[in-house]
Design a protein around this motif. Structure first.
Motif, PDB file in Angstrom:
ATOM      1  N   UNK A   1       0.833  -1.195   0.000  1.00 29.20           N
ATOM      2  CA  UNK A   1       0.000   0.000   0.000  1.00 29.20           C
ATOM      3  C   UNK A   1       0.874   1.254   0.000  1.00 29.20           C
ATOM      4  N   UNK A   2       0.363   2.362  -0.555  1.00 32.53           N
ATOM      5  CA  UNK A   2       1.124   3.624  -0.498  1.00 32.53           C
ATOM      6  C   UNK A   2       1.343   4.044   0.957  1.00 32.53           C
ATOM      7  N   UNK A   3       2.448   4.691   1.225  1.00 31.47           N
ATOM      8  CA  UNK A   3       2.728   5.212   2.561  1.00 31.47           C
ATOM      9  C   UNK A   3       1.806   6.406   2.800  1.00 31.47           C
ATOM     10  N   UNK A   4       1.054   6.366   3.884  1.00 30.82           N
ATOM     11  CA  UNK A   4       0.142   7.469   4.199  1.00 30.82           C
ATOM     12  C   UNK A   4       0.873   8.508   5.045  1.00 30.82           C
ATOM     13  N   UNK A   5       0.738   9.769   4.661  1.00 32.74           N
ATOM     14  CA  UNK A   5       1.455  10.870   5.315  1.00 32.74           C
ATOM     15  C   UNK A   5       0.460  11.961   5.688  1.00 32.74           C
ATOM     16  N   UNK A   6       0.511  12.405   6.920  1.00 33.42           N
ATOM     17  CA  UNK A   6      -0.336  13.499   7.388  1.00 33.42           C
ATOM     18  C   UNK A   6       0.554  14.687   7.728  1.00 33.42           C
ATOM     19  N   UNK A   7       0.283  15.833   7.115  1.00 32.49           N
ATOM     20  CA  UNK A   7       1.076  17.031   7.373  1.00 32.49           C
ATOM     21  C   UNK A   7       0.204  18.264   7.454  1.00 32.49           C
ATOM     22  N   UNK A   8       0.833  19.407   7.617  1.00 35.77           N
ATOM     23  CA  UNK A   8       0.095  20.669   7.719  1.00 35.77           C
ATOM     24  C   UNK A   8       0.173  21.489   6.436  1.00 35.77           C
ATOM     25  N   UNK A   9       1.010  21.081   5.496  1.00 35.40           N
ATOM     26  CA  UNK A   9       1.201  21.879   4.287  1.00 35.40           C
ATOM     27  C   UNK A   9       0.038  21.683   3.320  1.00 35.40           C
ATOM     28  N   UNK A  10      -0.516  22.776   2.873  1.00 41.72           N
ATOM     29  CA  UNK A  10      -1.602  22.756   1.901  1.00 41.72           C
ATOM     30  C   UNK A  10      -1.254  23.714   0.759  1.00 41.72           C
ATOM     31  N   UNK A  11      -2.120  23.745  -0.249  1.00 39.15           N
ATOM     32  CA  UNK A  11      -1.932  24.693  -1.345  1.00 39.15           C
ATOM     33  C   UNK A  11      -0.621  24.500  -2.089  1.00 39.15           C
ATOM     34  N   UNK A  12       0.039  25.606  -2.347  1.00 42.39           N
ATOM     35  CA  UNK A  12       1.269  25.601  -3.155  1.00 42.39           C
ATOM     36  C   UNK A  12       2.376  24.797  -2.495  1.00 42.39           C
ATOM     37  N   UNK A  13       2.523  24.935  -1.176  1.00 41.69           N
ATOM     38  CA  UNK A  13       3.600  24.205  -0.512  1.00 41.69           C
ATOM     39  C   UNK A  13       3.323  22.703  -0.490  1.00 41.69           C
TER      40      UNK A  13
END
Length: 426
Positions: free
Chosen positions: A33-45
């Protein structure tokens, strides 16, 4: 053994073998399965970060959200945490480690590439549980090219201040308090306050170093209650699609912004070319001082699963090669000593301060989440009281007593500090 009993035994064995086969199949499937990643970066970043991730050669599924704390807690409670979490809150990660949720990252990166205070080997357990994949410098002030301020405390009317944020309003105010404590009292006191060390009877929130720093900041706000009210209602990034606070998004006539190196991402492209920085110490309220250290912050990757792919993703993401690409693609900064910054004056100034000289991790980032949230709230209440009743004392002592009570409860619940130190010595 009767024939019927033999058949029953054979049937049970076959069922067990089949069940084991199912487990093996699912284990293999999970590893694919793909590695699931949770972050705070949205939009352009977010798009820039995904570009870096694609270069790692490992399938992934990234989710960016301003409500990371709530999303992560929900996923953990449902038994489906992401494989990798990237967040600035070491204090929050420490709580998950305290409850056995994090997996050690020992051996996944070269410690020589990440010195103190970035090196997570400084945890009390002795294991590595997070690694910085992005770094930012604080204890600086931005100004417009050609308008460098004098080395003396600046009045309230000069400051571009915004407290609003999608996920945690009030944190820009904590940077002011932290910087004041750091520059006035030095890294030693700052560390004890951030980690709540120095003996069970020590009440750091109501101590003289914290109280006087907070009072100096409150006195600055009281110089212009209307500007304080504007700060309370203004997003720290300025208006959407605008030019940040310094270039038109702040209070009318403001010319200085006490903000981290990430502030440049809120400025327009042409504005960024005219943004300059200086150390904050001489401009802080209550009497300028020399630079004792620089406050720094980062986004740290932590592992919530035993996935071999997730471990490999963190290993590659923290490498010099990936960190260099991240810096080039997004113009961000790295805590990796081997990453070469852009050949520009401002970038070199930031990189030099990030990697050399005394540095201290952002205090609120290393505090327990409950204490950090109480810190944010006390900052907002200070501004609100100044704006609502300009001639009245905002009761700094009372606010700090309230935060200290939260600290006392948190200490009873979590025990010792997760980190040994938050500051480097050089």
């Amino acid at each position: 053994m009767t024939r019927r009993l033999k058949l029953l035994v054979l049937l049970v064995v076959m069922l067990l073998i089949a069940a084991a086969g199912v487990v093996v199949v699912w284990t293999q499937h999970d590893d694919e399965e793909p590695v699931t990643i949770l972050g705070t970066w949205t939009g352009r970043q977010e798009e820039q970060f995904k570009t870096v991730l694609r270069g790692l050669g490992i399938p992934f599924r990234y989710q960016g959200t301003a409500a990371q704390r709530e999303v992560l807690l929900s996923k953990v409670q449902s038994g489906e945490p992401p494989d990798v979490v990237i967040m600035p809150g070491i204090g929050e990660l420490a709580e998950y480690e305290h409850h056995g949720r994090l997996k050690p990252l020992d051996g996944l990166y070269d410690p020589k590439q990440y010195g103190a205070p970035w090196n997570a080997a400084g945890t009390a357990s002795g294991h590595v549980y997070w690694v910085p994949v992005k770094a930012d410098l604080k204890s600086i002030v931005w100004y417009r090219e050609g308008h460098r301020p004098a080395d003396s405390p600046a009045p309230m009317r000069s400051w571009c201040i915004g407290m609003g944020d999608d996920g945690a309003s009030g944190w820009p105010g904590t940077d002011w308090i932290e910087d004041l404590v750091l520059q006035r009292s030095g890294p030693g006191v700052y560390t004890k306050w951030a980690l709540n060390t120095g003996g069970p009877a020590k009440k750091w929130w109501t101590s003289d170093p914290v109280r006087t720093a907070w009072t100096a900041w409150a006195d600055l706000l009281r110089q212009d209650p209307r500007a304080a009210r504007t700060a309370l209602l203004t997003d720290h990034r300025g208006a959407p699609g605008g030019h940040g606070l310094l270039f038109g998004g702040g209070a009318a006539g403001c010319s200085l912004e006490h903000q981290g190196s990430f502030a440049r991402s809120f400025y327009g492209k042409k504005d960024t070319e005219h943004a300059r920085l200086m150390d904050s110490a001489p401009l802080l309220p209550g009497g300028g001082t020399r630079v004792r250290a620089h406050e720094v912050t980062g986004d740290f990757a932590a592992l919530f699963s035993n996935s071999s792919r997730a471990r490999e993703l963190i290993r590659r993401l923290s490498s010099r090669k990936a960190q260099q690409k991240w810096a080039e693609v997004a113009g961000v900064f790295s805590a990796n000593r081997e990453v070469i910054p852009k050949d520009e004056v401002v970038e070199h100034q930031i990189a030099q301060r990030l990697l050399k000289g005394p540095r201290c991790l952002d205090a609120s980032d290393v505090m327990a989440p409950a204490v950090r949230d109480a810190f944010y709230e006390a900052v907002l209440l200070t501004i609100a009281r100044v704006a609502a009743k300009p001639g009245k004392d905002p009761d700094v002592r009372g606010l700090l007593r309230d935060v200290q009570q939260v600290q006392d409860v948190s200490t009873r619940d979590t025990g010792r500090a997760a980190l040994r130190t938050v500051c480097s010595t050089r």
